[in-house]
Structures are given as structure tokens and as C-alpha cells.
Design an enzyme around this catalytic site. Structure first.
Site, mmCIF file in Angstrom:
data_model
loop_
_atom_site.group_PDB
_atom_site.id
_atom_site.type_symbol
_atom_site.label_atom_id
_atom_site.label_comp_id
_atom_site.label_asym_id
_atom_site.label_seq_id
_atom_site.Cartn_x
_atom_site.Cartn_y
_atom_site.Cartn_z
ATOM 1 N N ARG A 1 0.814 -1.223 0.000
ATOM 2 C CA ARG A 1 0.000 0.000 0.000
ATOM 3 C C ARG A 1 0.845 1.270 0.000
ATOM 4 O O ARG A 1 0.330 2.359 -0.261
ATOM 5 C CB ARG A 1 -0.917 0.031 1.225
ATOM 6 C CG ARG A 1 -1.881 -1.115 1.297
ATOM 7 C CD ARG A 1 -2.688 -1.039 2.567
ATOM 8 N NE ARG A 1 -3.579 0.091 2.563
ATOM 9 C CZ ARG A 1 -4.806 0.090 2.066
ATOM 10 N NH1 ARG A 1 -5.281 -1.012 1.538
ATOM 11 N NH2 ARG A 1 -5.552 1.157 2.098
ATOM 12 N N TRP B 1 2.698 6.145 1.965
ATOM 13 C CA TRP B 1 2.807 6.569 0.564
ATOM 14 C C TRP B 1 2.532 8.065 0.601
ATOM 15 O O TRP B 1 1.410 8.495 0.866
ATOM 16 C CB TRP B 1 1.771 5.834 -0.289
ATOM 17 C CG TRP B 1 1.880 6.135 -1.747
ATOM 18 C CD1 TRP B 1 2.683 5.494 -2.653
ATOM 19 C CD2 TRP B 1 1.177 7.147 -2.482
ATOM 20 N NE1 TRP B 1 2.513 6.051 -3.896
ATOM 21 C CE2 TRP B 1 1.593 7.072 -3.827
ATOM 22 C CE3 TRP B 1 0.243 8.116 -2.134
ATOM 23 C CZ2 TRP B 1 1.108 7.910 -4.816
ATOM 24 C CZ3 TRP B 1 -0.244 8.968 -3.129
ATOM 25 C CH2 TRP B 1 0.190 8.845 -4.448
ATOM 26 N N ASN C 1 -4.339 7.100 7.357
ATOM 27 C CA ASN C 1 -4.370 6.836 5.921
ATOM 28 C C ASN C 1 -5.497 7.689 5.348
ATOM 29 O O ASN C 1 -6.635 7.582 5.808
ATOM 30 C CB ASN C 1 -4.638 5.330 5.697
ATOM 31 C CG ASN C 1 -5.002 5.013 4.249
ATOM 32 O OD1 ASN C 1 -5.754 4.091 3.987
ATOM 33 N ND2 ASN C 1 -4.474 5.755 3.307
ATOM 34 N N GLY C 2 -5.158 8.551 4.380
ATOM 35 C CA GLY C 2 -6.184 9.424 3.795
ATOM 36 C C GLY C 2 -5.621 10.822 3.639
ATOM 37 O O GLY C 2 -4.405 11.015 3.695
ATOM 38 N N LYS D 1 1.615 -2.017 -17.932
ATOM 39 C CA LYS D 1 2.414 -2.968 -17.137
ATOM 40 C C LYS D 1 3.889 -2.641 -17.271
ATOM 41 O O LYS D 1 4.620 -2.604 -16.294
ATOM 42 C CB LYS D 1 2.205 -4.420 -17.610
ATOM 43 C CG LYS D 1 0.936 -5.134 -17.227
ATOM 44 C CD LYS D 1 0.732 -5.365 -15.774
ATOM 45 C CE LYS D 1 0.183 -4.150 -15.110
ATOM 46 N NZ LYS D 1 -1.209 -4.051 -14.818
ATOM 47 N N GLU E 1 4.854 0.733 -15.547
ATOM 48 C CA GLU E 1 4.727 0.664 -14.086
ATOM 49 C C GLU E 1 5.951 0.015 -13.433
ATOM 50 O O GLU E 1 6.417 0.478 -12.409
ATOM 51 C CB GLU E 1 3.522 -0.228 -13.704
ATOM 52 C CG GLU E 1 2.192 0.453 -13.719
ATOM 53 C CD GLU E 1 1.073 -0.491 -13.295
ATOM 54 O OE1 GLU E 1 0.236 -0.066 -12.498
ATOM 55 O OE2 GLU E 1 1.027 -1.662 -13.742
ATOM 56 N N LYS F 1 -0.764 0.137 -4.426
ATOM 57 C CA LYS F 1 -1.757 -0.796 -4.940
ATOM 58 C C LYS F 1 -3.167 -0.265 -4.754
ATOM 59 O O LYS F 1 -4.042 -0.475 -5.579
ATOM 60 C CB LYS F 1 -1.590 -2.121 -4.191
ATOM 61 C CG LYS F 1 -2.567 -3.180 -4.607
ATOM 62 C CD LYS F 1 -1.883 -4.230 -5.426
ATOM 63 C CE LYS F 1 -2.830 -5.129 -6.139
ATOM 64 N NZ LYS F 1 -2.648 -5.078 -7.588
HETATM 65 C C1 G6P Z 1 -3.625 1.644 -8.639
HETATM 66 C C2 G6P Z 1 -3.032 0.264 -8.816
HETATM 67 C C3 G6P Z 1 -3.511 -0.345 -10.133
HETATM 68 C C4 G6P Z 1 -5.027 -0.356 -10.173
HETATM 69 C C5 G6P Z 1 -5.630 1.024 -9.910
HETATM 70 C C6 G6P Z 1 -7.121 0.929 -9.679
HETATM 71 O O1 G6P Z 1 -3.123 2.509 -9.591
HETATM 72 O O2 G6P Z 1 -1.608 0.340 -8.798
HETATM 73 O O3 G6P Z 1 -3.013 -1.670 -10.241
HETATM 74 O O4 G6P Z 1 -5.445 -0.802 -11.431
HETATM 75 O O5 G6P Z 1 -5.059 1.589 -8.730
HETATM 76 O O6 G6P Z 1 -7.327 0.193 -8.514
HETATM 77 P P1 G6P Z 1 -8.597 -0.681 -8.201
HETATM 78 O O7 G6P Z 1 -8.283 -1.327 -6.883
HETATM 79 O O8 G6P Z 1 -9.735 0.265 -8.108
HETATM 80 O O9 G6P Z 1 -8.754 -1.660 -9.289
#
Ligand code: G6P
Length: 614
Positions: free
Chosen positions: A27, A75, A101-102, A491, A494, A609
Site C-alpha cells: 500500500r 505513501w 491513511n487518507g 504494465k 509501471e 496498490k
Molecule cells: C492503482 C493500482 C492499479 C489499479 C488502480 C485501480 O493505480 O496500482 O493496479 O489498477 O489503482 O485500482 P482498483 O483497486 O480500483 O482496481
């Protein structure tokens, strides 16, 4: 987007907290910290820039005693990642410590007010204002910590999942949430607290999911008490988690991402279990059947999502329009929520999210429901916020996805969207019976064909080694494979930090073709379906400019193979299911390039994530 964890019980808290942080590191991993009420009832806070392992090194010679504590992996949003901005944050008198968190959106106003009252701030974070405000309210009114938290949160605008502990009180954690996730684990004489269930499952499968604007008081030897910030007492059912510890381990793979890529045949079969019956020639999703009338009457479907889930949504658009003949629009949730979209009563909004916690997707859902739309969720994490805020939906059931780059969640979303499109098509009679039968059979064969596709791993690794030099990549596809091109490019960027663009193949000549030279690798998804000949013309255009073509082709296709510099042969399938197979070599290509380049594939820089802030 920051992970939080807490423990209160009879065991030493520190090892449990650290283990929890490791589980939540997907996270956020800019910095980490821990706060403990130690055996002398002192409040100790330790924090360090970097990964959880850096925090562990930092605390090696420190007093980490205590059976109560909270911890955080960050983060960064407000304030660069450094030791000072890391959580937990102390209050002015060092008697409270808080993790968050937020984002507190009105932090600047609160901060200014507190500064006028003589408060001094150490960090650049929005979070620190909360802990200072709580202390200010607590002392001014001479009230308990939980009441002060409640009052302070009535002033906070934004999103929060917080936990607070206090000096001299080894028996209590106060926690609260709004728009950021928080789960409380109930063990035998012990409590856990976390952003998701992964740090908890090792100890107990009994959990409470807090709702928005709820404050939980967790006390040693007592039942958890929950109130809203406006002081309404709440009771929550204790839920049982269906998660196993094995699912959270790498299981012999070097990275979670590779494990998750390899899990796809099994997980996709699980996503289809009970929903598809080849002998009976049926496909049925309970969420659709239960709301049959709405889907039959729908004039339009809007799909909202972010990132990889948005790419799945684009494939969903092609599937639903082709099979069920309902107009579909796909939107980035972040755009949708702020652009005053037209939402009509009777519209169906499908929200797609792996985590079920993405802030923009949640806000888009809220807007859609407020305007009378029926909201259907496609989520992976059971019990997360999106499934709890939708009218109906389908889980993807692929188990925890820990690698930051989404893989199995994506193919499962596409699988569920295929099931949705087929179920509606059957209900609406927009599909020929023989076509339907053929799709049912073919979809059921996808897991086996995925297994076969995974056998290409060695070959893809060899190709990956050739292309680590590249600074740029282009991915091209048409029809169903245009979103696959977008996803392949995402991909790669990233996890390997190579710039990559996905394009509809025919659009290449309107711009990207200018970039093509002998240095440029161009990945073309060119199965022998759909616009096959037209895609061949696009490959010719690349070759004419000396681009290096890596093609994803149907097994045995000698024509495109001869035209390509490198080709990867995937099993033949129906056009609409090609994305389920073609995505796999692209995941593996990105993975191997990143590994060869020495990148951290599971925790790529700057990414998280679960994006619980907008
Ligand atoms: C972040 C993650 C991605 C994901 C996106 C949407 O950017 O790194 O892997 O596709 O969020 O997240 P979700 O949980 O809503 O699919």
C-alpha cells in the site's frame, strides 16, 4: 495508499506490528513507523524513511516493549518521504501518537488556527493537524480521548482511517474511518486493527468492518464500542474472513507478481465456478439475474474505474455492446465524478475495482447513486467499501493480489465482464443460440489455454533480455485488443520505468508512427481474428520504418510470424476472449524486462496498490 496496523493484547506488540506492516507494504513503502506504550507506560515512537526493513534496522537497539501499539507504512501525499513526515505523529506534549491513511483536505485552516493557539508543528503532513487538534480538544474540554477524537473528526474534511494511543494508557486504542478502509480483528483477549484483513488473518478470522464516520474504542478485556462522530451508538455484526495465510505468501516464486501471473488459470476457473455450465449451456450471474428487469430495460451502461480496472472496462464495453446490444460508455472515475455527467434514472453504472477502495471510484459511485442510477460493482476484495456501497455486484474471487501491478485481477475482471455480457445477451435474446453455445464452451476452456500460454515463459524471458536497452515501447492492437495494448504498455511502464504507449493500431499513422525507427520495439497483438488483415497492414507500416515487431499471434500463423522480428504464439480462441490469453505474454514481458533491469517489480517506485486518496 498507506497501510495502518494496530495491536492490543497479551503478546508483545512490536513483532505483530512489523509483520503486519510487511503484509501492508504493497500500500505504500516510502517510510514506516511504530508507536508503542511500553512496559513503563511511556509512549515511544520510532520512524524511518524507506521500507519496513529500514524501520526494523532503526529499532534494533531501542526499547520495543509493550503489548499495545500502532504502526504505519506511508505513501507520501503531503510532505516528502522522510523521517519527520513518517507516521506515527506525536501531539505537542508527546502524550498522543496517531497514524493516518487518507487526506485531511482542510488541514491548512486547522493548522493556522492551532498555530495561533501556540501549537508547534514538526512535519509537513496534513496528518499532524489531527493529532494536535485531538490533544487541543481533549485538554480544553477535559474529556476522554475517544470523545476528543469524535469531536475533532467533526471538523475534519477529507478521508481518514486513523488510530490513536496515549501515554500512560496501555489498555486502549481509539480508531476511526471515513472513506479509507479499516478492519478490526477480534481474537481471544486481543484485538487487531488494519487497513485490510491481510495482517489479521494469521491470528483470527473474526472481523468488524467499520463504516464511514465511525469511531471504535478498543479496550483491553472489553467489547469493542462503536459510535458515529455525531454520537450515535452502532452495533456491528462480526464477519468471518474467508482468506488463508498461504494466499499471502510467495509460495516459492521470486515475486508476488510472477506468482499471481501463474495463478491465472486456477483463479479464472474459480471466477467462473458456479456461474457457467457447459453441459447445460448456461451462464448466469446472480447479481444480474436478481436485477433482470433493470438490465432488460437499461438504455445505457456506464462503466467507471481507474488504472488497469479501466482497461478491463474498455473490454467490457466491446463485450456488452457486441453481445447484449446495450450502449456502453467507459469513464475514468476521476473525470466522471467532477465533470457533471448526465446520469439518468434507469442508467446502470458498473464500477470495477480490484481493491474496492479506490477513492475516485467510490466517489463516482456515490454520485451515480445520488442521481438515481443502479450501481453494480465488480470487485475482488470481499467486504471492501465498493461492494458495500453498490446495489448489487459480482466478486472476481481471485484471492489477494499483492504485486502492485495488477495481473490476475485484470483477467478476472474481463472474465466477469464476459459473463455479464453473455448473461444479459441471453436474457435479451440478442445472441444466436449457436453463437452462445460456442462462447460458453470456449470460455470454459480459457483456463486450460492460459496454462498453455504460460508455457511461453522461457521464450518471453529471452525476448525480454533483448529489449532491456529500450527507452520507449509502442503497443498496438485493434478491437478487443486495443485495451490489451493499453494494459501491456501500462504494465511495462509501471514496473520497468520504460516509457510505453498503447495505441489502437490504425491510429498509429496519426502520430506515433513518427517515433518509429530501428530502435523502437513495437508490440502488436495480431490474432487471426477480427481485423487480422488490417493489423497486418499496420505491421507492414512499422516494418517499412525499420521498427522491431514483437507480435502476439495465433498458434500456427506463419504469415505474421514471417513479418515479425519476434513472435509469441498463443492458443486460438474466440475473438472476444483473446484479451484473456494475449494479456499473459504482455504481463510476462513486462515482468522479465523489469527483473533483468533490476527493478523492484512488486513495489515499483511512486506507486501504490490501493489508491485511497484522490
Ligand atoms: C492503482 C493500482 C492499479 C489499479 C488502480 C485501480 O493505480 O496500482 O493496479 O489498477 O489503482 O485500482 P482498483 O483497486 O480500483 O482496481
Amino acid at each position: 495508499m498507506c497501510g495502518i496496523v494496530g495491536y492490543l493484547g497479551n503478546k508483545e506488540a512490536y513483532p505483530i506490528l512489523i509483520k503486519g506492516l510487511h503484509r501492508l507494504e504493497y500500500r505504500g513503502y516510502d517510510s514506516a513507523g511504530v508507536a508503542l506504550v511500553n512496559n513503563n507506560n511511556e509512549l515511544k515512537v520510532y520512524k524511518a524513511k524507506g521500507k519496513v526493513s529500514d524501520l526494523e534496522n532503526f529499532t534494533k537497539d531501542k526499547d520495543i516493549s509493550g503489548t499495545i501499539g500502532i504502526a504505519h507504512t506511508r505513501w507520501a501525499t503531503h510532505g516528502e518521504p522522510n523521517d519527520v513526515n513518517a507516521h506515527p505523529h506525536y501531539s505537542q506534549s508527546n502524550s498522543l501518537a496517531l497514524i493516518h491513511n487518507g487526506i485531511i483536505e482542510n488541514y491548512a485552516i486547522i493548522k493556522e488556527d492551532l498555530i495561533k493557539r501556540g501549537f508547534k508543528f514538526q512535519s509537513d503532513t496534513d496528518t499532524e493537524v489531527l493529532v494536535q487538534l485531538i490533544e487541543y480538544i481533549k485538554n480544553k474540554n477535559n474529556i476522554k480521548l475517544s470523545d476528543a477524537v469524535q469531536l475533532a473528526l467533526t471538523q475534519a474534511v477529507g478521508a481518514y482511517a486513523i488510530a490513536v494511543i496515549e501515554k500512560g494508557n496501555p489498555d486502549q486504542i481509539v480508531a476511526a474511518r471515513k472513506s479509507s478502509p479499516l478492519v478490526i480483528g477480534i481474537g481471544d483477549d486481543e484485538f487487531f486493527l488494519a487497513s485490510d484483513a491481510t495482517p489479521i488473518i494469521e491470528y483470527t478470522n473474526r472481523v468488524i468492518y467499520l463504516d464511514d464516520e465511525e469511531v471504535a474504542v478498543i479496550k483491553r478485556g472489553k467489547e469493542v464500542k462503536i459510535k458515529t462522530i455525531s454520537n450515535v451508538v452502532k452495533t456491528h455484526e462480526i464477519k468471518e474472513l474467508e482468506l488463508s495465510l498461504n494466499e499471502l505468501e510467495k509460495g516459492g516464486f521470486p515475486h508476488f507478481m510472477l506468482k499471481e501471473i501463474y495463478e491465472q488459470p486456477k483463479r479464472i476457473a474459480e471466477a467462473m465456478r458456479g456461474r457457467i455450465n457447459v453441459e447445460g449451456n448456461t451462464v448466469s450471474l446472480a447479481g444480474i439475474i436478481d436485477n433482470k428487469e433493470r438490465f432488460l430495460e437499461a438504455k445505457r451502461i456506464l462503466i467507471v474505474a481507474c488504472g488497469t480496472s479501466w482497461h478491463a472496462g474498455l473490454i467490457g464495453e466491446y463485450l456488452i455492446e457486441e453481445l447484449a446490444r446495450i450502449p456502453v460508455e467507459v469513464e475514468y472515475a476521476s473525470e466522471f465524478r467532477y465533470r457533471n455527467p448526465v446520469i439518468n434514472k434507469g442508467d446502470i453504472v458498473i464500477a470495477i475495482s480490484q481493491s474496492g477502495e479506490t477513492a475516485d471510484t467510490l466517489a463516482a459511485i456515490e454520485l451515480a447513486r445520488k442521481n438515481g442510477a443502479f450501481v453494480y460493482g465488480i470487485c475482488n476484495v470481499v467486504g471492501s467499501s465498493i461492494p458495500r456501497n453498490t446495489d448489487s455486484g459480482s466478486y472476481t474471487h481471485v484471492g489477494p493480489e499483492i504485486g502492485v501491478a495488477s495481473t490476475k485481477a485484470f483477467t478476472a475482471q474481463v472474465t466477469v465482464l464476459s459473463l455479464i455480457a453473455m448473461t444479459i445477451a441471453k436474457l435479451k435474446n440478442t445472441i444466436e443460440p449457436c453463437h452462445f453455445e460456442c462462447l460458453v464452451k470456449e470460455l470454459s476452456l480459457i483456463p486450460e489455454k492460459m496454462k498453455k500460454t504460460l508455457e511461453l515463459n522461457e521464450k518471453i524471458y529471452e525476448f525480454a533480455r533483448i529489449f532491456t536497452y529500450a527507452k520507449n515501447f509502442i503497443y498496438l492492437g485493434r478491437g478487443y485488443n486495443y485495451p490489451v495494448a493499453l494494459e501491456g504498455a501500462l504494465k511495462l511502464k509501471e514496473i520497468s520505468y520504460i516509457h510505453a504507449e498503447g495505441y489502437p493500431a490504425a491510429e498509429m499513422k496519426h502520430g506515433p508512427i513518427a517515433l518509429i525507427d530501428a530502435e523502437m520495439p513495437v508490440v502488436v497483438i495480431a490474432p487471426n481474428k477480427g481485423m487480422y488483415e488490417k493489423t497486418i497492414s499496420n505491421i507492414q507500416e512499422v516494418k517499412a520504418r525499420k521498427g522491431k515487431v514483437i507480435s502476439i499471434i495465433t498458434e500456427g500463423d506463419e504469415t505474421v510470424k514471417k513479418l515479425s522480428d519476434y513472435s509469441i504464439e498463443i492458443p486460438e480462441t474466440e475473438e472476444c476472449f483473446v484479451p484473456l490469453l494475449a494479456s499473459i505474454p504482455l504481463q510476462l514481458l513486462a515482468y522479465h524486462i523489469a527483473v533483468v533491469k533490476g527493478c523492484n517489480v512488486d513495489q515499483p517506485r511512486n506507486l501504490a496498490k490501493s489508491v485511497t486518496v484522490e
